[in-house]
Write an enzyme that holds these catalytic residues in place. Sequence first.
Site, PDB file in Angstrom:
ATOM      1  CD  GLN A  51       9.305  22.795 -32.624  1.00  0.00           C
ATOM      2  OE1 GLN A  51      10.193  21.729 -32.718  1.00  0.00           O
ATOM      3  NE2 GLN A  51       9.198  23.407 -33.939  1.00  0.00           N
ATOM      4  NE  ARG A  72      30.946  22.735 -19.455  1.00  0.00           N
ATOM      5  CZ  ARG A  72      31.501  21.795 -19.033  1.00  0.00           C
ATOM      6  NH1 ARG A  72      30.824  20.815 -18.439  1.00  0.00           N
ATOM      7  NH2 ARG A  72      32.682  21.597 -19.323  1.00  0.00           N
ATOM      8  CG  LEU A 122      16.789  25.422 -30.510  1.00  0.00           C
ATOM      9  CD1 LEU A 122      17.674  26.365 -30.000  1.00  0.00           C
ATOM     10  CD2 LEU A 122      15.383  26.226 -30.352  1.00  0.00           C
ATOM     11  NE  ARG A 166      23.338  26.084 -34.014  1.00  0.00           N
ATOM     12  CZ  ARG A 166      23.208  25.326 -35.226  1.00  0.00           C
ATOM     13  NH1 ARG A 166      23.166  25.816 -36.166  1.00  0.00           N
ATOM     14  NH2 ARG A 166      23.049  24.144 -34.838  1.00  0.00           N
TER      15      ARG A 166
END
Length: 266
Positions: free
Chosen positions: A114, A207, A103, A216
């Site tokens: 994260q 976008r 990602l 993905r």
Amino acid sequence: MAFITEPTVRLVSRTEVNWEAVSAFLEQEGVPPVPESIRAGDDESAAVVEISARVCYMSYGKGRRDIEEFINNLLSKGDGSVFEHVNYGFMMTGVSRAFTHELVRHRAGFAYSQRSQRFVNESEADFVIPPALAEDRPGTEKAREILESAIEDAQDTYRNLVSELYKALPQDEFEAQTDRRKAVRQAARAVLPNATETKIFVTANVRAWRHFIEMRGAAFADWEIRKVALMVLDILKEEAPLLFADFTTEDLPDGTRIANAKYSKV
């Protein structure tokens, strides 16, 4: 410890319009007021795109009156810069470190926060089972047993390593207790597998999300990230239908889904 097979994706932030400021701008410029100039109505995501696109030509109150036609014209011409003004933020949980490694390769237009393995104790961490080893896939029982056994061994090793590192790294070597704790955990995390569950907050503009979904959500993508990409698409098609309506989904024989964009590489 829990073994997780399904990610959770929640939309937690979106772009909003300050209509008073927009009205003041239109009045200052001597162009028609909001109802005549901005045809997107209550759809604020499309309104942001329309406001930004029309300023390029000062076309407020002119041209296409149908907002769907207006948006599709921008998409078909590849005028993607105006879609960068609209942002959506998602909290993703029940995803693996393998997933986030892929990602975060998406850079332009993305922001990430994260869960940290240096600050957070992973002794009781959960783990994500790859989609290929899901319980509803026949013939994978033995493979799943091997995976779960390896994960359990890794977590036991992590705990033992944490314990030994606390003995090996005395407190007097560190200015604060938190520094020692970080030193222990950052070393011990070396034994944790890519399957370790993590949580990540992701913000990106339209976008960037379109590019992410197109790349993905394709058949060649990893199954876990593809599943998340399709979940993001499902949410954004409901949240901002005009900006994502050209995407369609297709079921594959293996039980997974893929996404296809009518307007590619916007």
